[in-house]
Scaffold this motif. Sequence first.
Motif, PDB file in Angstrom:
ATOM      1  N   UNK A 119      -4.971 -32.450  71.209  1.00  0.00           N
ATOM      2  CA  UNK A 119      -5.510 -31.145  70.818  1.00  0.00           C
ATOM      3  C   UNK A 119      -5.205 -30.827  69.363  1.00  0.00           C
ATOM      4  N   UNK A 120      -4.006 -31.132  68.916  1.00  0.00           N
ATOM      5  CA  UNK A 120      -3.624 -30.847  67.530  1.00  0.00           C
ATOM      6  C   UNK A 120      -4.502 -31.643  66.556  1.00  0.00           C
ATOM      7  N   UNK A 121      -4.912 -32.837  66.967  1.00  0.00           N
ATOM      8  CA  UNK A 121      -5.812 -33.634  66.122  1.00  0.00           C
ATOM      9  C   UNK A 121      -7.241 -33.106  66.179  1.00  0.00           C
ATOM     10  N   UNK A 122      -7.662 -32.683  67.368  1.00  0.00           N
ATOM     11  CA  UNK A 122      -9.057 -32.273  67.559  1.00  0.00           C
ATOM     12  C   UNK A 122      -9.368 -30.909  66.959  1.00  0.00           C
ATOM     13  N   UNK A 123      -8.367 -30.052  66.835  1.00  0.00           N
ATOM     14  CA  UNK A 123      -8.604 -28.677  66.359  1.00  0.00           C
ATOM     15  C   UNK A 123      -7.868 -28.405  65.053  1.00  0.00           C
ATOM     16  N   UNK A 168       9.966 -21.134  56.980  1.00  0.00           N
ATOM     17  CA  UNK A 168      10.087 -20.707  58.374  1.00  0.00           C
ATOM     18  C   UNK A 168       8.922 -21.220  59.217  1.00  0.00           C
ATOM     19  N   UNK A 169       9.219 -21.735  60.400  1.00  0.00           N
ATOM     20  CA  UNK A 169       8.166 -22.219  61.295  1.00  0.00           C
ATOM     21  C   UNK A 169       7.255 -21.057  61.666  1.00  0.00           C
ATOM     22  N   UNK A 170       5.962 -21.265  61.484  1.00  0.00           N
ATOM     23  CA  UNK A 170       4.979 -20.208  61.710  1.00  0.00           C
ATOM     24  C   UNK A 170       3.793 -20.800  62.468  1.00  0.00           C
ATOM     25  N   UNK A 171       3.628 -20.428  63.733  1.00  0.00           N
ATOM     26  CA  UNK A 171       2.543 -21.009  64.530  1.00  0.00           C
ATOM     27  C   UNK A 171       1.192 -20.356  64.235  1.00  0.00           C
ATOM     28  N   UNK A 172       1.151 -19.427  63.273  1.00  0.00           N
ATOM     29  CA  UNK A 172      -0.135 -18.895  62.815  1.00  0.00           C
ATOM     30  C   UNK A 172      -0.790 -19.819  61.798  1.00  0.00           C
ATOM     31  N   UNK A 173      -0.036 -20.792  61.286  1.00  0.00           N
ATOM     32  CA  UNK A 173      -0.616 -21.715  60.315  1.00  0.00           C
ATOM     33  C   UNK A 173      -1.561 -22.688  61.018  1.00  0.00           C
ATOM     34  N   UNK A 174      -2.458 -23.296  60.239  1.00  0.00           N
ATOM     35  CA  UNK A 174      -3.478 -24.181  60.804  1.00  0.00           C
ATOM     36  C   UNK A 174      -2.894 -25.515  61.235  1.00  0.00           C
ATOM     37  N   UNK A 175      -3.535 -26.120  62.214  1.00  0.00           N
ATOM     38  CA  UNK A 175      -3.110 -27.444  62.682  1.00  0.00           C
ATOM     39  C   UNK A 175      -3.203 -28.492  61.580  1.00  0.00           C
ATOM     40  N   UNK A 176      -4.054 -28.234  60.613  1.00  0.00           N
ATOM     41  CA  UNK A 176      -4.215 -29.181  59.512  1.00  0.00           C
ATOM     42  C   UNK A 176      -2.960 -29.298  58.659  1.00  0.00           C
TER      43      UNK A 176
END
Length: 285
Positions: free
Chosen positions: A211-215, A258-266
């Motif tokens: 999923x991380x690769x696909x999106x 800081x780890x931020x899960x709002x950042x893009x998978x890219x």
Amino acid sequence: MPVNKGDYTTEKINKLIQQGYGKGEGEKYKPYIDVIRVASKGRASRVKGWKTNRVHHFLSDSETRFFYLMEYDSSVIDIREHYPLIDNVEKLYSNLDDKLIKRLFNQKSGEPFVLTTSFLITKKAPDGSIQNYARSIKDYRQLEQTQVIERFEVMRRYWELNGIDYGIITNKEIPVTLAKNIEYIHSSFHLEEYGISESNQLLYADYLLKLLRDYQGKPIKEVLSIYDNNMDLEDGMGLLIFKHLLARQVIKINMNRPINIDQLCSTINILDYEEGLDAYIKHTD
């Protein structure tokens, strides 16, 4: 740099040594100082290690943060905290003047002190050789105290006599954000502690990597939600697996922010598929 004071007589020190304190390696090592027996002026903590599979004892935030840095360093294979200067300490005497020898004894009772170095770190070099490094962790403000400086000089000479690299690290030199990021993912290293079987660990990791690769254009948080829905898992499982992959270094991000899960998978560095699975399987063996 704790020092045994008060009622630490030669008899009591010998008893601690006989009980294995300050001895052993890896899972069998027992720190000479632990948070149960010794009061701390800082914030004491206990953390189960990735590399040693034992509980580590720390007497300050700086010690704990340095430990997290060593856990994340793939070249480190063993971490021994509060390592005592006991073996071959008699060799020091001929190498010290009276001023420094005083730091090894209680001037009132004549009983010995046992100096401890914050960390003895074992690393595996790229050529396969094993190397040890001794490091003291100290608040930079205390380096202005004569007694502290003299004790560090005693330790420097001790480790020099034993052929081990020694250094002092102050709280100013420890990257706090990096250490806190490692702390955030640290408990996710062993998924079996969450009741996830080895076969499911590989399945869960493989699908999240896909999923991380696909999106690549979606935020990490959105992909983790998709993951939970598609896998029919309770909310938060995707985040756990994401943190697990970070801890295993199968995926990487800029850990100095800081780890931020709002950042893009890219923004995630994902190992090539085969390389990623090989790395994951290697870590779970």
